[in-house]
Design a protein around this motif. Structure first.
Motif, PDB file in Angstrom:
ATOM      1  N   GLU A 299     -25.680 -23.011  -6.132  1.00 26.09           N
ATOM      2  CA  GLU A 299     -27.109 -22.988  -7.007  1.00 26.09           C
ATOM      3  C   GLU A 299     -27.714 -24.210  -7.241  1.00 26.09           C
ATOM      4  N   LYS A 300     -27.879 -24.332  -6.129  1.00 26.48           N
ATOM      5  CA  LYS A 300     -29.167 -25.054  -5.845  1.00 26.48           C
ATOM      6  C   LYS A 300     -30.564 -24.627  -5.477  1.00 26.48           C
ATOM      7  N   GLU A 301     -31.447 -24.604  -5.856  1.00 21.29           N
ATOM      8  CA  GLU A 301     -32.765 -23.574  -5.019  1.00 21.29           C
ATOM      9  C   GLU A 301     -33.035 -24.685  -4.108  1.00 21.29           C
ATOM     10  N   ILE A 302     -33.554 -23.738  -2.923  1.00 23.40           N
ATOM     11  CA  ILE A 302     -33.954 -24.567  -2.165  1.00 23.40           C
ATOM     12  C   ILE A 302     -35.484 -24.679  -1.670  1.00 23.40           C
ATOM     13  N   ALA A 303     -35.668 -26.191  -0.885  1.00 27.38           N
ATOM     14  CA  ALA A 303     -37.068 -26.177  -1.311  1.00 27.38           C
ATOM     15  C   ALA A 303     -37.274 -27.317  -0.055  1.00 27.38           C
ATOM     16  N   GLU A 304     -38.368 -27.967  -0.091  1.00 31.86           N
ATOM     17  CA  GLU A 304     -38.259 -29.167   0.104  1.00 31.86           C
ATOM     18  C   GLU A 304     -37.606 -30.201   0.595  1.00 31.86           C
ATOM     19  N   SER A 305     -36.974 -30.915  -0.469  1.00 30.09           N
ATOM     20  CA  SER A 305     -36.944 -31.417  -1.231  1.00 30.09           C
ATOM     21  C   SER A 305     -35.406 -31.638  -1.195  1.00 30.09           C
ATOM     22  N   SER A 306     -34.890 -29.975  -1.319  1.00 35.23           N
ATOM     23  CA  SER A 306     -33.253 -29.756  -1.555  1.00 35.23           C
ATOM     24  C   SER A 306     -32.913 -29.994  -0.206  1.00 35.23           C
ATOM     25  N   ALA A 307     -33.303 -28.921   0.876  1.00 36.74           N
ATOM     26  CA  ALA A 307     -33.170 -28.071   2.024  1.00 36.74           C
ATOM     27  C   ALA A 307     -32.195 -29.345   2.626  1.00 36.74           C
ATOM     28  N   GLN A 308     -32.173 -30.651   3.415  1.00 40.50           N
ATOM     29  CA  GLN A 308     -31.327 -30.841   3.804  1.00 40.50           C
ATOM     30  C   GLN A 308     -29.487 -31.374   3.503  1.00 40.50           C
TER      31      GLN A 308
ATOM     32  N   ALA B 200     -33.480 -36.788   9.618  1.00 38.11           N
ATOM     33  CA  ALA B 200     -34.202 -35.552   9.675  1.00 38.11           C
ATOM     34  C   ALA B 200     -34.934 -34.627   9.097  1.00 38.11           C
ATOM     35  N   PRO B 201     -35.924 -34.265   8.604  1.00 38.85           N
ATOM     36  CA  PRO B 201     -36.201 -33.426   7.197  1.00 38.85           C
ATOM     37  C   PRO B 201     -35.410 -31.719   8.556  1.00 38.85           C
ATOM     38  N   VAL B 202     -34.796 -31.197   7.327  1.00 36.88           N
ATOM     39  CA  VAL B 202     -34.339 -29.922   7.271  1.00 36.88           C
ATOM     40  C   VAL B 202     -34.820 -28.754   6.903  1.00 36.88           C
ATOM     41  N   LEU B 203     -35.574 -27.735   8.057  1.00 36.28           N
ATOM     42  CA  LEU B 203     -36.787 -26.682   7.465  1.00 36.28           C
ATOM     43  C   LEU B 203     -35.716 -25.498   6.312  1.00 36.28           C
TER      44      LEU B 203
ATOM     45  N   GLU C  92     -35.864 -22.869   6.085  1.00 37.15           N
ATOM     46  CA  GLU C  92     -35.413 -21.292   6.595  1.00 37.15           C
ATOM     47  C   GLU C  92     -33.340 -22.299   7.387  1.00 37.15           C
ATOM     48  N   ASP C  93     -33.970 -23.060   8.199  1.00 39.59           N
ATOM     49  CA  ASP C  93     -32.612 -23.720   8.250  1.00 39.59           C
ATOM     50  C   ASP C  93     -31.362 -23.882   7.261  1.00 39.59           C
ATOM     51  N   ALA C  94     -32.014 -24.029   6.059  1.00 43.02           N
ATOM     52  CA  ALA C  94     -31.243 -24.181   5.034  1.00 43.02           C
ATOM     53  C   ALA C  94     -30.474 -22.635   4.321  1.00 43.02           C
ATOM     54  N   THR C  95     -31.622 -22.283   4.823  1.00 38.90           N
ATOM     55  CA  THR C  95     -31.215 -20.847   4.124  1.00 38.90           C
ATOM     56  C   THR C  95     -30.011 -19.903   5.420  1.00 38.90           C
ATOM     57  N   GLU C  96     -30.435 -20.068   6.598  1.00 37.86           N
ATOM     58  CA  GLU C  96     -29.119 -19.875   7.337  1.00 37.86           C
ATOM     59  C   GLU C  96     -28.046 -20.246   7.533  1.00 37.86           C
ATOM     60  N   VAL C  97     -27.880 -21.894   7.472  1.00 40.57           N
ATOM     61  CA  VAL C  97     -26.969 -22.233   6.625  1.00 40.57           C
ATOM     62  C   VAL C  97     -25.662 -21.566   6.326  1.00 40.57           C
ATOM     63  N   LEU C  98     -26.042 -21.452   4.822  1.00 41.39           N
ATOM     64  CA  LEU C  98     -26.054 -21.393   3.517  1.00 41.39           C
ATOM     65  C   LEU C  98     -24.958 -19.519   3.730  1.00 41.39           C
ATOM     66  N   LYS C  99     -25.868 -18.819   3.969  1.00 39.94           N
ATOM     67  CA  LYS C  99     -25.011 -17.276   4.741  1.00 39.94           C
ATOM     68  C   LYS C  99     -24.423 -17.174   5.706  1.00 39.94           C
ATOM     69  N   PHE C 100     -24.186 -18.787   6.631  1.00 37.12           N
ATOM     70  CA  PHE C 100     -23.554 -18.846   7.803  1.00 37.12           C
ATOM     71  C   PHE C 100     -21.753 -19.185   7.417  1.00 37.12           C
ATOM     72  N   ALA C 101     -21.712 -19.916   5.860  1.00 38.20           N
ATOM     73  CA  ALA C 101     -20.581 -20.904   5.492  1.00 38.20           C
ATOM     74  C   ALA C 101     -20.377 -19.298   4.578  1.00 38.20           C
ATOM     75  N   ALA C 102     -20.880 -18.318   4.203  1.00 34.99           N
ATOM     76  CA  ALA C 102     -20.239 -17.835   2.884  1.00 34.99           C
ATOM     77  C   ALA C 102     -19.595 -17.056   4.631  1.00 34.99           C
ATOM     78  N   ASP C 103     -20.122 -16.466   5.283  1.00 35.37           N
ATOM     79  CA  ASP C 103     -19.377 -15.111   5.725  1.00 35.37           C
ATOM     80  C   ASP C 103     -18.672 -16.123   6.450  1.00 35.37           C
ATOM     81  N   PHE C 104     -18.331 -17.077   7.268  1.00 31.75           N
ATOM     82  CA  PHE C 104     -17.587 -17.710   7.554  1.00 31.75           C
ATOM     83  C   PHE C 104     -15.813 -18.352   7.301  1.00 31.75           C
ATOM     84  N   ILE C 105     -16.916 -18.504   6.237  1.00 35.98           N
ATOM     85  CA  ILE C 105     -14.652 -18.867   5.091  1.00 35.98           C
ATOM     86  C   ILE C 105     -14.309 -17.789   4.994  1.00 35.98           C
TER      87      ILE C 105
END
Length: 166
Positions: free
Chosen positions: A40-49, A115-118, A120-133
């Motif tokens: 539900e969250k928008e991926i941005a610099e402030s929310s990626a981590q 540590a900051p999170v990119l 791209e990493d937040a986007t990738e883990v979100l997709k990975f989590a959906a597939d894994f679950i």
């Protein structure tokens, strides 16, 4: 480096317990809710981590569901990944397990080192989590089908399996 699951048992970083399918279902349900929250969250610099941390936690909870159904409890994130590697090798490729471990490390750096999170990493883990679950849901559904078949036979199996998938 991820060691064998047997090593984590010896070190006390995972323990044997009574298999608990109800706990497994509850963990899987919680992981799906956490993932939905992160989506539900928008991926941005402030929310990626935060998206990465919640997505990783959803992955870990779903993996723990598989542990619970087999009668194990983790006391280490690495033990959880090792369990998946040792018990579900045909279902989870080495590449997938490598990504799981990479996200564990990114989450660890985010939580303990700020540590900051990119994005791209937040986007990738979100997709990975959906597939894994989604894969864990199938595996738990198959497990329940086998238990119901052994206990009640095929007629009861169809009713209960549909309840799980709904």
């Amino acid at each position: 480096m991820i060691n064998s699951f047997e090593n984590y048992l010896k070190l006390g970083k995972a323990k044997r317990k009574t298999p608990d399918f109800e706990e497994a279902k509850a963990l899987l349900e919680k992981s799906q809710k956490r993932l939905n929250y992160a989506k539900e969250k928008e991926i941005a610099e402030s929310s990626a981590q935060f998206i990465l941390e919640d997505s990783y936690e959803a992955i870990r909870e779903s993996a723990q569901a598989l542990m619970s159904v087999k009668g194990f409890k983790p006391y280490s994130h690495e033990a959880t990944i090792s369990f998946i590697k040792d018990f579900y090798k045909p279902d989870f490729s080495d590449e997938l397990l490598h990504k799981f471990d990479r996200f564990r490390q990114l989450r660890n750096n985010s939580v303990y080192k700020a540590a900051p999170v990119l994005n791209e990493d937040a986007t990738e883990v979100l997709k990975f989590a959906a597939d894994f679950i989604a894969k864990v849901k199938i595996l738990l559904g198959n497990h329940e089908k086998n238990v119901l078949k052994e206990t009640f036979g095929t007629a009861k199996l169809k009713t209960n399996t549909q309840e799980i998938l709904d």
